[in-house]
Motif scaffolding. Sequence first.
Motif, short mmCIF file in Angstrom:
data_model
loop_
_atom_site.label_atom_id
_atom_site.label_comp_id
_atom_site.label_asym_id
_atom_site.label_seq_id
_atom_site.Cartn_x
_atom_site.Cartn_y
_atom_site.Cartn_z
N ASP A 55 76.63 56.25 34.53
CA ASP A 55 75.51 55.56 33.91
C ASP A 55 75.47 55.94 32.43
O ASP A 55 75.37 57.12 32.10
CB ASP A 55 74.22 56.02 34.60
N TYR A 56 75.56 54.95 31.54
CA TYR A 56 75.59 55.23 30.11
C TYR A 56 74.48 54.46 29.41
O TYR A 56 74.13 53.34 29.81
CB TYR A 56 76.93 54.82 29.50
N TRP A 57 73.98 55.06 28.33
CA TRP A 57 72.88 54.45 27.57
C TRP A 57 73.20 54.40 26.08
O TRP A 57 73.85 55.30 25.55
CB TRP A 57 71.60 55.27 27.75
N GLY A 58 72.71 53.36 25.43
CA GLY A 58 72.76 53.30 23.99
C GLY A 58 71.57 54.03 23.40
O GLY A 58 70.71 54.55 24.12
N GLN A 59 71.52 54.03 22.08
CA GLN A 59 70.48 54.78 21.39
C GLN A 59 69.18 53.97 21.23
O GLN A 59 68.13 54.53 20.90
CB GLN A 59 70.97 55.22 20.00
N GLY A 60 69.27 52.69 21.48
CA GLY A 60 68.10 51.82 21.40
C GLY A 60 67.95 51.12 20.07
O GLY A 60 68.42 51.61 19.04
N THR A 61 67.32 49.96 20.10
CA THR A 61 67.03 49.21 18.89
C THR A 61 65.59 48.71 18.98
O THR A 61 65.16 48.23 20.03
CB THR A 61 68.02 48.05 18.68
N GLN A 62 64.86 48.85 17.90
CA GLN A 62 63.45 48.50 17.89
C GLN A 62 63.26 47.00 17.71
O GLN A 62 63.83 46.39 16.79
CB GLN A 62 62.72 49.24 16.77
N VAL A 63 62.44 46.43 18.56
CA VAL A 63 62.01 45.04 18.43
C VAL A 63 60.49 45.05 18.27
O VAL A 63 59.78 45.58 19.11
CB VAL A 63 62.40 44.19 19.64
N THR A 64 60.03 44.50 17.17
CA THR A 64 58.60 44.44 16.90
C THR A 64 58.18 42.99 16.71
O THR A 64 58.73 42.29 15.85
CB THR A 64 58.23 45.24 15.65
N VAL A 65 57.27 42.55 17.55
CA VAL A 65 56.74 41.19 17.45
C VAL A 65 55.32 41.30 16.90
O VAL A 65 54.43 41.89 17.53
CB VAL A 65 56.74 40.47 18.80
N SER A 66 55.13 40.76 15.71
CA SER A 66 53.84 40.91 15.05
C SER A 66 53.62 39.76 14.06
O SER A 66 54.58 39.27 13.45
CB SER A 66 53.79 42.24 14.30
N SER A 67 52.37 39.35 13.95
CA SER A 67 52.04 38.33 12.97
C SER A 67 51.59 38.97 11.65
O SER A 67 51.29 38.26 10.70
CB SER A 67 50.93 37.42 13.52
#
Length: 118
Positions: free
Chosen positions: A106-118
């Motif tokens: 099982d391997y994981w990446g470091q993650g990427t931020q997704v921000t949904v905002s007006s």
Amino acid sequence: QVQLVESGGGLVQPGGSLRLSCAASGFTFSNYRMSWYRQAPGKERELVAAITSAGAVTMYADSIKGRFTISRDNAKNTVALQMNSLKLEDTAVYYCNARSILGHLDYWGQGTQVTVSS
């Protein structure tokens, strides 16, 4: 050395689109189920979408069904998540995951931020 490197996150307005990509290396990509998970502040990490090793079968969380599409390119060792009609509640860190067919690796990446905002 196993690496999963996510890209494509960012800030987007509600109703907008983003495409996340994950580049894999260091293992036999075509032998792994690939998934996208996300974790919002104060919440547990949740499975968003998954695709089988050959790409024949996909699954989606109910919360994103019809808006997100997972795909993979085994020739390029990449997996993508096309996200359309984004909502405020889609804001999270998105993680790429690789799991071997037998489930013992099982391997994981470091993650990427997704921000949904007006």
